[in-house]
Design an enzyme around this catalytic site. Structure first.
Site, PDB file in Angstrom:
ATOM      1  N   GLY A 258      79.389  45.994 -17.184  1.00 11.37           N
ATOM      2  CA  GLY A 258      78.483  44.869 -17.405  1.00 11.37           C
ATOM      3  C   GLY A 258      77.121  45.186 -16.823  1.00 11.37           C
ATOM      4  O   GLY A 258      76.779  46.356 -16.611  1.00 11.37           O
TER       5      GLY A 258
ATOM      6  N   GLU B 123      66.102  46.698 -18.813  1.00  9.44           N
ATOM      7  CA  GLU B 123      66.999  46.771 -19.966  1.00  9.44           C
ATOM      8  C   GLU B 123      66.816  45.516 -20.819  1.00  9.44           C
ATOM      9  O   GLU B 123      67.032  44.399 -20.353  1.00  9.44           O
ATOM     10  CB  GLU B 123      68.437  46.845 -19.437  1.00  9.44           C
TER      11      GLU B 123
ATOM     12  N   GLY C 291      77.325  43.553 -11.527  1.00 14.27           N
ATOM     13  CA  GLY C 291      78.048  44.640 -10.859  1.00 14.27           C
ATOM     14  C   GLY C 291      77.857  44.580  -9.347  1.00 14.27           C
ATOM     15  O   GLY C 291      78.801  44.807  -8.574  1.00 14.27           O
TER      16      GLY C 291
ATOM     17  N   LYS D 119      89.846  40.290 -17.879  1.00 11.79           N
ATOM     18  CA  LYS D 119      89.003  39.158 -18.263  1.00 11.79           C
ATOM     19  C   LYS D 119      87.880  39.658 -19.179  1.00 11.79           C
ATOM     20  O   LYS D 119      86.927  40.301 -18.730  1.00 11.79           O
ATOM     21  CB  LYS D 119      88.356  38.511 -17.029  1.00 11.79           C
TER      22      LYS D 119
ATOM     23  N   GLU E 100      73.220  43.635 -12.229  1.00  9.64           N
ATOM     24  CA  GLU E 100      73.166  42.466 -11.354  1.00  9.64           C
ATOM     25  C   GLU E 100      74.578  41.913 -11.077  1.00  9.64           C
ATOM     26  O   GLU E 100      74.949  41.681  -9.922  1.00  9.64           O
ATOM     27  CB  GLU E 100      72.314  41.405 -12.062  1.00  9.64           C
TER      28      GLU E 100
ATOM     29  N   CYS F  47      74.636  49.937 -23.803  1.00 12.05           N
ATOM     30  CA  CYS F  47      74.203  50.344 -22.460  1.00 12.05           C
ATOM     31  C   CYS F  47      73.452  51.664 -22.496  1.00 12.05           C
ATOM     32  O   CYS F  47      72.505  51.871 -21.761  1.00 12.05           O
ATOM     33  CB  CYS F  47      75.405  50.447 -21.552  1.00 12.05           C
TER      34      CYS F  47
ATOM     35  N   GLU G 263      80.547  50.423 -14.533  1.00 12.05           N
ATOM     36  CA  GLU G 263      79.730  50.990 -15.610  1.00 12.05           C
ATOM     37  C   GLU G 263      78.647  49.965 -15.875  1.00 12.05           C
ATOM     38  O   GLU G 263      78.931  48.868 -16.370  1.00 12.05           O
ATOM     39  CB  GLU G 263      80.571  51.194 -16.878  1.00 12.05           C
TER      40      GLU G 263
HETATM   41  P1  NAD Z   1      77.430  40.689 -17.717  1.00 10.48           P
HETATM   42  O1  NAD Z   1      77.195  41.490 -16.493  1.00 10.48           O
HETATM   43  O2  NAD Z   1      76.686  39.438 -17.906  1.00 10.48           O
HETATM   44  O3  NAD Z   1      78.983  40.305 -17.857  1.00 10.48           O
HETATM   45  C1  NAD Z   1      79.988  41.291 -17.807  1.00 10.48           C
HETATM   46  C2  NAD Z   1      81.299  40.621 -17.468  1.00 10.48           C
HETATM   47  O4  NAD Z   1      81.235  40.116 -16.136  1.00 10.48           O
HETATM   48  C3  NAD Z   1      81.649  39.429 -18.360  1.00 10.48           C
HETATM   49  O5  NAD Z   1      83.027  39.424 -18.629  1.00 10.48           O
HETATM   50  C4  NAD Z   1      81.262  38.248 -17.484  1.00 10.48           C
HETATM   51  O6  NAD Z   1      81.949  37.058 -17.811  1.00 10.48           O
HETATM   52  C5  NAD Z   1      81.646  38.754 -16.106  1.00 10.48           C
HETATM   53  N1  NAD Z   1      80.977  38.087 -14.988  1.00 10.48           N
HETATM   54  C6  NAD Z   1      79.843  37.348 -14.993  1.00 10.48           C
HETATM   55  N2  NAD Z   1      79.565  36.903 -13.754  1.00 10.48           N
HETATM   56  C7  NAD Z   1      80.533  37.377 -12.939  1.00 10.48           C
HETATM   57  C8  NAD Z   1      80.774  37.290 -11.542  1.00 10.48           C
HETATM   58  N3  NAD Z   1      79.967  36.611 -10.729  1.00 10.48           N
HETATM   59  N4  NAD Z   1      81.860  37.930 -11.042  1.00 10.48           N
HETATM   60  C9  NAD Z   1      82.674  38.648 -11.834  1.00 10.48           C
HETATM   61  N5  NAD Z   1      82.496  38.758 -13.166  1.00 10.48           N
HETATM   62  C10 NAD Z   1      81.434  38.137 -13.719  1.00 10.48           C
HETATM   63  O7  NAD Z   1      77.192  41.721 -18.912  1.00 10.48           O
HETATM   64  P2  NAD Z   1      77.190  41.430 -20.470  1.00 10.48           P
HETATM   65  O8  NAD Z   1      75.991  40.583 -20.765  1.00 10.48           O
HETATM   66  O9  NAD Z   1      78.533  40.972 -20.910  1.00 10.48           O
HETATM   67  O10 NAD Z   1      76.991  42.914 -21.047  1.00 10.48           O
HETATM   68  C11 NAD Z   1      75.782  43.540 -21.091  1.00 10.48           C
HETATM   69  C12 NAD Z   1      75.566  44.444 -19.888  1.00 10.48           C
HETATM   70  O11 NAD Z   1      76.646  45.360 -19.785  1.00 10.48           O
HETATM   71  C13 NAD Z   1      74.325  45.305 -20.021  1.00 10.48           C
HETATM   72  O12 NAD Z   1      73.650  45.355 -18.793  1.00 10.48           O
HETATM   73  C14 NAD Z   1      74.877  46.675 -20.369  1.00 10.48           C
HETATM   74  O13 NAD Z   1      74.049  47.748 -20.039  1.00 10.48           O
HETATM   75  C15 NAD Z   1      76.141  46.696 -19.619  1.00 10.48           C
HETATM   76  N6  NAD Z   1      77.050  47.665 -20.222  1.00 10.48           N
HETATM   77  C16 NAD Z   1      77.284  48.856 -19.574  1.00 10.48           C
HETATM   78  C17 NAD Z   1      78.107  49.821 -20.154  1.00 10.48           C
HETATM   79  C18 NAD Z   1      78.393  51.129 -19.478  1.00 10.48           C
HETATM   80  O14 NAD Z   1      79.387  51.765 -19.830  1.00 10.48           O
HETATM   81  N7  NAD Z   1      77.608  51.573 -18.518  1.00 10.48           N
HETATM   82  C19 NAD Z   1      78.693  49.574 -21.381  1.00 10.48           C
HETATM   83  C20 NAD Z   1      78.421  48.355 -22.016  1.00 10.48           C
HETATM   84  C21 NAD Z   1      77.607  47.402 -21.416  1.00 10.48           C
END
Ligand code: NAD
Length: 500
Positions: free
Chosen positions: A242, A399, A247, A189, A245, A298, A264
């Site tokens: 992602g 962040e 996560g 997804k 929160e 990230c 991650e």
């Molecule tokens: P996000 O956490 O908002 O969303 C990530 C994914 O999770 C999306 O596909 C979203 O639709 C899904 N999602 C949202 N709510 C959910 C739920 N309740 N249950 C399951 N899935 C759900 O993150 P974002 O805004 O897409 O990306 C930015 C974040 O990602 C930043 O915090 C960034 O640091 C992090 N990130 C981390 C890495 C790493 O490798 N450590 C790499 C890139 C981004």
């Protein structure tokens, strides 16, 4: 004779995608769709795609489950899996230009950066194609004379993959390639802002010969589709990238059947410049460290710690370089920074800038939305610098995920290390110095998963796909890439044999 500059290509528009379930392209059962508009100009409709329901998600999971249990992939010769992965890498290279333009259109990142991401994506598929032929366990034969032990490695099963929007192609591949190499089946997804390149991966992987049901793509709300993937008892492992929160929420949902999880998550990475560094290199590296993908990275070097004795000189050099950076249409090869991904993200960045001002950090550059010059229909924000920041401030601890840099002066290596470690995150760090002893001491003592010495974000040459990547503290669980990145998609089985 006058030579005219080539016209800037336009963003991709008018794509229509369907869900990929069990080898078929299908609409959402509700018939509902979502759309993605170009973040640099919202008049451009990049793509429409299905808004999947829980029922659709369950169908995709059932397809992946049946494909795994049938053994059509997990028990296929390793060479078959390696061949598919190699073909995927080759197709990505063949379609490089088109994929980079699509990626730039959905994320809003400069097309030059999108090209780098597509190249690295092909590299990761190729790397795990090689490793697919090298999965092996161990034999224990010397503990006692009349017994033999075998340690086997087996695919973990059905993998649910949930990805963010900032590097949608590469971060998906960090999970897809090793999972496919080991024989797992997948439901992925992507983020709703950036589904396009994941659909293209679905097409490429299917055409490369993955049996039906091995790779399924499902798009829609994270709270509906993502949560269902994380909580389903038919999914054996979740690989998530992602925010911290979300996560945490994925982790709670995954407890339903004690799924294996890898996370991650976020970061607030310190980038430390000592007075004895090559300042010119440190300026250029730090610029890349924070403004790559408009700061939506990230591992961005969002806390720049500068030794007091070179602080003024460094800040002046840095600000001059920022002033020379072209901000504009991601399709223009000269553009160094595009818009942020969405209106929501733009508002978040603005809110943090206000918080920095309220806390009396010194705003020395930017701080506003960027308009005019054809940018009014996009989500542009000026590259922004706060100086003389106290590490306890909100803008130094949280962040921001935008083009906002916080500069924190320090006077001793001990103080720099203390500030660097005072964070709930531990994803990455960098140190700039010509004293290798000082650099290695710092690298040993910083609590972060990746440390760069005299560079930032060095991915291509050393890193992707060979070096494991992941976070300490609240930056995550597990490591992607390298051998460890494949380990996460395998179970270990011990067989003890009594010899008569
Ligand atoms: P996000 O956490 O908002 O969303 C990530 C994914 O999770 C999306 O596909 C979203 O639709 C899904 N999602 C949202 N709510 C959910 C739920 N309740 N249950 C399951 N899935 C759900 O993150 P974002 O805004 O897409 O990306 C930015 C974040 O990602 C930043 O915090 C960034 O640091 C992090 N990130 C981390 C890495 C790493 O490798 N450590 C790499 C890139 C981004």
């Amino acid at each position: 004779m006058t030579t005219e500059a080539a016209p800037t290509p336009s963003a991709v528009s008018g794509k229509e995608y369907q869900l990929l379930i069990n080898g078929e392209w299908v609409p959402a059962s509700s018939g509902e769709t979502l759309e993605r508009r170009y973040p640099a100009n919202t008049d451009v409709l990049v793509a429409t795609f299905p808004s999947a329901t829980v029922e659709d998600t369950d169908k995709a999971i059932a397809a992946a489950r049946a494909a795994f249990d049938s053994g059509s992939w997990a028990k296929a010769p390793a060479r078959q899996r390696a061949d598919v992965l190699r073909k995927v890498a080759q197709t990505i290279r063949d379609e490089m230009q088109d994929l980079a333009r699509l990626l730039a259109s959905e994320v809003g990142k400069p097309v030059s950066e999108a090209g780098m991401e597509v190249t690295l994506t092909a590299d990761v598929f190729e790397y795990y194609a090689g490793l697919a032929m090298n999965i092996k366990g161990q034999a224990i034969s010397n503990i006692v004379d009349d017994a033999l032990g075998l340690i086997l490695k087996e695919p973990v099963g059905v993998v649910g993959i949930i990805t963010p929007w900032n590097f949608p192609m590469l971060l998906a591949t960090w999970k897809i390639a090793p999972a496919l190499a080991t024989g797992c089946t997948i439901v992925i997804k992507p983020a709703t802002y950036t589904p396009c390149t994941t659909f293209e991966l679905g097409r490429i992987i299917t055409e490369a010969g993955a049996p039906k049901g091995v790779f399924n793509v499902i798009t829609g709300s994270g709270k509906i589709v993502g949560d269902r993937l994380a909580s389903s008892i038919d999914v054996d492992k979740i690989a998530f990238t992602g925010s911290t929160e979300v996560g945490q929420s994925v982790m709670r949902a995954a407890a339903s059947n004690v799924k294996k999880i890898s996370l991650e998550l976020g970061g607030k990475s310190p980038n430390i410049v000592f007075a004895d560094a090559n300042l010119q290199s440190a300026v250029i590296g730090s610029l890349f460290g924070i403004y790559l993908n408009a700061g939506q990275v990230c591992q961005a070097g969002s806390r720049l710690l500068v030794e007091e004795s070179v602080h003024d000189q460094f800040v002046e050099m840095f600000s001059n370089f920022v002033g020379g950076m072209k901000i504009g249409d991601p399709m223009d090869p000269a553009t160094r920074m595009g818009p942020v991904v969405s209106d929501e993200q733009l508002n978040t960045v603005e809110t943090y800038v206000k918080a920095g001002q309220d806390e009396k950090a010194s705003l020395i550059l930017g701080g506003n939305r960027k308009t005019g010059d054809g940018l009014d229909k996009g989500y542009f924000f000026e590259p922004t610098i706060f100086d003389k920041v106290d590490n306890r401030m909100k803008i130094a601890q949280e962040e921001i995920f935008g083009p906002v840099l916080t500069i924190i002066p320090f006077s001793t290596p001990q103080e720099a290390l203390k500030i660097a470690n005072e964070s709930m995150y531990g994803l990455a760090a960098a140190v700039w110095t010509q004293d290798i002893d000082k650099a290695l001491k710092f690298a040993k003592n910083i609590r972060a998963g990746t440390v760069w010495i005299n560079s930032y974000h060095t991915a291509g040459a050393l890193g992707v796909p060979v070096m494991p990547f992941g976070g300490y503290k609240q930056s995550g669980i597990g490591r992607e890439l390298g051998l460890e990145g494949m380990e996460m998609f395998m179970e270990t089985k011990s067989i003890a044999i009594k010899l008569n």
